[in-house]
Design a protein around this motif. Structure first.
Motif, PDB file in Angstrom:
ATOM      1  N   GLY A   1       0.815  -1.210   0.000  1.00 41.74           N
ATOM      2  CA  GLY A   1       0.000   0.000   0.000  1.00 41.74           C
ATOM      3  C   GLY A   1       0.849   1.261   0.000  1.00 41.74           C
ATOM      4  O   GLY A   1       0.562   2.227  -0.728  1.00 41.74           O
ATOM      5  N   ASP A   2       1.926   1.275   0.799  1.00 41.72           N
ATOM      6  CA  ASP A   2       2.801   2.450   0.831  1.00 41.72           C
ATOM      7  C   ASP A   2       3.487   2.654  -0.522  1.00 41.72           C
ATOM      8  O   ASP A   2       3.680   3.793  -0.967  1.00 41.72           O
ATOM      9  CB  ASP A   2       3.852   2.283   1.930  1.00 41.72           C
TER      10      ASP A   2
ATOM     11  N   ALA B   1       0.905   4.210  -2.950  1.00 39.65           N
ATOM     12  CA  ALA B   1       0.688   5.621  -2.637  1.00 39.65           C
ATOM     13  C   ALA B   1       1.890   6.467  -3.047  1.00 39.65           C
ATOM     14  O   ALA B   1       1.739   7.571  -3.597  1.00 39.65           O
ATOM     15  CB  ALA B   1       0.415   5.780  -1.140  1.00 39.65           C
TER      16      ALA B   1
ATOM     17  N   ARG C   1       1.939   9.615  -5.869  1.00 38.59           N
ATOM     18  CA  ARG C   1       2.473  10.941  -5.537  1.00 38.59           C
ATOM     19  C   ARG C   1       3.722  11.235  -6.359  1.00 38.59           C
ATOM     20  O   ARG C   1       3.993  12.395  -6.701  1.00 38.59           O
ATOM     21  CB  ARG C   1       2.784  11.020  -4.049  1.00 38.59           C
TER      22      ARG C   1
ATOM     23  N   ASP D   1      -6.095   0.379   1.618  1.00 38.94           N
ATOM     24  CA  ASP D   1      -5.279   1.125   2.581  1.00 38.94           C
ATOM     25  C   ASP D   1      -5.626   2.614   2.522  1.00 38.94           C
ATOM     26  O   ASP D   1      -5.863   3.177   1.448  1.00 38.94           O
ATOM     27  CB  ASP D   1      -3.798   0.915   2.277  1.00 38.94           C
TER      28      ASP D   1
ATOM     29  N   ALA E   1      -3.735   5.170   3.084  1.00 36.94           N
ATOM     30  CA  ALA E   1      -2.725   5.977   2.388  1.00 36.94           C
ATOM     31  C   ALA E   1      -2.952   5.955   0.881  1.00 36.94           C
ATOM     32  O   ALA E   1      -2.802   6.977   0.192  1.00 36.94           O
ATOM     33  CB  ALA E   1      -1.325   5.462   2.725  1.00 36.94           C
ATOM     34  N   VAL E   2      -3.328   4.792   0.328  1.00 33.17           N
ATOM     35  CA  VAL E   2      -3.588   4.693  -1.121  1.00 33.17           C
ATOM     36  C   VAL E   2      -4.805   5.524  -1.502  1.00 33.17           C
ATOM     37  O   VAL E   2      -4.815   6.241  -2.512  1.00 33.17           O
ATOM     38  CB  VAL E   2      -3.781   3.217  -1.506  1.00 33.17           C
TER      39      VAL E   2
ATOM     40  N   ARG F   1      -6.071   8.169   0.036  1.00 34.37           N
ATOM     41  CA  ARG F   1      -5.779   9.606   0.119  1.00 34.37           C
ATOM     42  C   ARG F   1      -4.881  10.049  -1.036  1.00 34.37           C
ATOM     43  O   ARG F   1      -5.046  11.148  -1.585  1.00 34.37           O
ATOM     44  CB  ARG F   1      -5.128   9.933   1.458  1.00 34.37           C
ATOM     45  N   ALA F   2      -3.901   9.216  -1.431  1.00 36.53           N
ATOM     46  CA  ALA F   2      -3.040   9.583  -2.561  1.00 36.53           C
ATOM     47  C   ALA F   2      -3.845   9.675  -3.850  1.00 36.53           C
ATOM     48  O   ALA F   2      -3.639  10.586  -4.677  1.00 36.53           O
ATOM     49  CB  ALA F   2      -1.911   8.572  -2.699  1.00 36.53           C
ATOM     50  N   ALA F   3      -4.802   8.751  -4.053  1.00 34.47           N
ATOM     51  CA  ALA F   3      -5.638   8.806  -5.257  1.00 34.47           C
ATOM     52  C   ALA F   3      -6.527  10.040  -5.251  1.00 34.47           C
ATOM     53  O   ALA F   3      -6.749  10.667  -6.294  1.00 34.47           O
ATOM     54  CB  ALA F   3      -6.483   7.537  -5.348  1.00 34.47           C
TER      55      ALA F   3
ATOM     56  N   SER G   1      -4.475  13.216  -6.115  1.00 33.84           N
ATOM     57  CA  SER G   1      -3.790  13.244  -7.406  1.00 33.84           C
ATOM     58  C   SER G   1      -4.337  14.362  -8.294  1.00 33.84           C
ATOM     59  O   SER G   1      -5.549  14.490  -8.487  1.00 33.84           O
ATOM     60  CB  SER G   1      -3.946  11.890  -8.110  1.00 33.84           C
TER      61      SER G   1
ATOM     62  N   ILE H   1     -10.101   2.358  -3.390  1.00 33.23           N
ATOM     63  CA  ILE H   1      -9.490   3.236  -4.384  1.00 33.23           C
ATOM     64  C   ILE H   1     -10.429   3.474  -5.556  1.00 33.23           C
ATOM     65  O   ILE H   1     -10.352   4.495  -6.250  1.00 33.23           O
ATOM     66  CB  ILE H   1      -8.142   2.654  -4.861  1.00 33.23           C
TER      67      ILE H   1
END
Length: 535
Positions: free
Chosen positions: A188-189, A192, A196, A230, A232-233, A235-237, A240, A257
């Motif tokens: 997951g990290d 993400a 990013r 996850d 973190a994934v 929030r990163a999506a 974006s 996601i």
């Protein structure tokens, strides 16, 4: 005081030290519970310690046991532990002699059924949705024809081959692949970080910045796809800036996601089809539009040509258009020579009039007059400047003399003001004393008038005041009934009495009012003495 009895030195019990007893208990517990499975809820989980280990507890509704996951065990776990998750932990029970506690050392951990994972996903979906990460208004449309496509997936799976093959068949463009793990600890990290990282590319950098991103993975179980749930994934999506297509699992698989992405594709191949159009269809459409454009241009030109021809027939001929301007030009050309001659004569006469007044003697006299006037002004300016300097010097000398005499004048003025202030203070004390004496005399005079008007002085001359039961004075005989209790007030006190029954009839006519003695009008108090100004 009774002494304690001495310990029995003949006891058969074996004596252990604390360390020996703790070690024996540790070995007994580890031998009896060397491999156990425990089901419970994670409590007190704060992530990995700085050493890499994790310490927390497993609990149910009646008991609680401490748990530890060593640093080397984390890479083998299929999912990341979270606070409140119900899990089935496998490991061994051991003790910690330093604090007389026991704990379970976890070697493997799995969710307590798919229902627990679904409940965790649902709770996370509600929480992230409340933050607005899944709001449809945040989603951006995909570019129609991207120049660069970024793909976040495993570089060794069949997913990347399907995506590249589909893109090359439909519309070959530049594809940048960011290799990541799509399953297991830390996947997951990595996903993400890849999202990013693509967003951090510069538009004109060495690696082109993608116009659209594809996050892809093949199908699998809920545990296999857990990395894409996850936080973190997600929030990163959502953060974006590049439009993102989620292609995780098959069409029936849903992850968090998918809610945060701009577009969800049922499969990775479907994501490639969404990212680029079909080149052959575009070529056919361009050819069709080109033919239509040519046909429209041809018809438009024919229409314009016919319009121009109709306008040309309505216009006059060239000779008709130029006849009037040509005549005006000829008339202007004919009068140009005469106008130049008249203008030359007028200018010559004006020049002669001006030159008649320009003689050398006049100019010389005017210059001499200007020089004399300038010399006079310079002389007057010098005299004025001398007078101003003299006046200024006199004022400076006068001011210096005044400043020298100022301390003595100030000392004399202060002495006179002190004497005046002392005199005013004595006058004010005398005026206040006189005002108090007059006020005291006025108060005594008013008191004498008040005593002379009091009804108690009249009682001393033999009169009395008759009062009824309500202690109000009775002023008429008609108000007194037989057998009524009354009180008679004399000068030296009161006497209670009761009126008789056979009393003769009294004259109920109102008694004449006694003549009032003229009272001396009290003298108004004298005005207090006015205090003079102290200044």
């Amino acid at each position: 005081m009774t002494p304690f009895p001495a310990p029995d030195s003949q006891s058969n019990l074996t004596e252990f030290s604390v360390s020996e007893l703790s070690g024996s208990i540790k070995r007994t517990v580890e031998n009896a519970f060397d491999h156990v499975r425990v089901r419970g809820e994670i409590s007190g989980y704060r992530g990995q310690h700085s050493s890499g280990h994790a310490y927390f507890s497993l609990k149910d509704d009646r008991a609680r046991i401490d748990a530890v996951i060593w640093k080397g065990t984390f890479p083998r776990l299929r999912f990341r532990p979270e606070e409140g998750m119900e899990v089935i932990a496998t490991g061994k029970v051991t003790t910690f002699p330093g604090s007389s506690k026991y704990q379970i050392v976890i070697e493997n951990m799995e969710p307590a059924g798919a229902g627990a994972l679904m409940a965790l996903i649902e709770e996370r979906r509600r929480r992230l949705g409340a933050e607005g990460l899944f709001d449809p208004a945040r989603k951006r449309p995909l570019p129609y024809l991207p120049h660069v496509i970024g793909v976040v997936t495993s570089p060794t799976g069949a997913v990347i081959r399907d995506i590249l093959h589909r893109i090359s068949d439909r519309f070959p463009v530049h594809v940048v692949v960011w290799p990541v793990k799509v399953q297991g600890e830390g996947s997951g990290d990595e996903v993400a970080a890849a999202i990013r990282g693509f967003n951090a590319f510069e538009a004109n950098g060495s690696i082109p910045r993608p116009d659209v991103l594809i996050v892809a993975r093949g199908g699998g179980s809920l545990e296999d796809l857990w990395s894409f749930n996850d936080e973190a994934v997600v929030r990163a999506a959502a953060e974006s800036q590049i439009p993102l297509i989620s292609a995780v699992g098959h069409e029936t698989d849903w992850t968090l996601i998918d809610h945060a992405a701009d577009v969800r594709a049922p499969t990775p191949t479907g994501a490639a089809e969404m990212a680029v159009p079909v080149k052959a269809d575009l070529d056919a459409q361009i050819a069709n539009l080109t033919a239509r454009l040519r046909h429209c241009s041809s018809r438009h030109m024919d229409h314009r040509r016919q319009t121009v021809r109709a306008l040309m027939r309505a216009l006059p001929s060239l000779d008709q258009l130029l006849a009037l301007p040509r005549r005006r030009f000829d008339e202007a050309a004919a009068g140009l020579g005469r106008g130049l001659e008249r203008t030359t004569v007028v200018k010559r006469r004006a020049l002669e009039r001006s030159s008649s007044g320009l003689r050398l003697e006049l100019l010389t006299n005017r210059l001499a007059q200007q020089r004399q006037a300038l010399a006079d002004r310079l002389t007057r300016s010098e005299r004025c400047l001398e007078r101003q300097l003299l006046k200024g010097q006199n004022r400076v000398d006068t001011a210096a003399a005044k400043l020298a005499a100022l301390p003595a004048r100030l000392a004399g003025h202060l002495q006179r003001e002190r004497q005046h202030l002392a005199s005013l203070s004595r006058h004010s004390d005398t005026a206040i004393s006189h005002a108090l004496s007059r006020s005291r005399a006025n108060v005594m005079a008013q008191d004498r008038v008040l005593q002379s008007l009091a009804y108690t002085n009249v009682l001393k001359r033999g009169y009395a005041v008759i009062r009824g039961e309500d202690d109000k004075p009775l002023t008429r005989a008609a108000d007194v009934d037989a057998g009524r209790a009354i009180s008679i007030q004399f000068a030296d006190g009161r006497v209670a009495a009761v009126t008789g029954e056979g009393a003769p009839e009294v004259d109920k006519r109102p008694a004449p009012e006694p003549k009032r003695r003229p009272t001396t009008k009290a003298e108004p108090p004298a005005d207090p003495p006015k205090q003079g100004s102290l200044f």
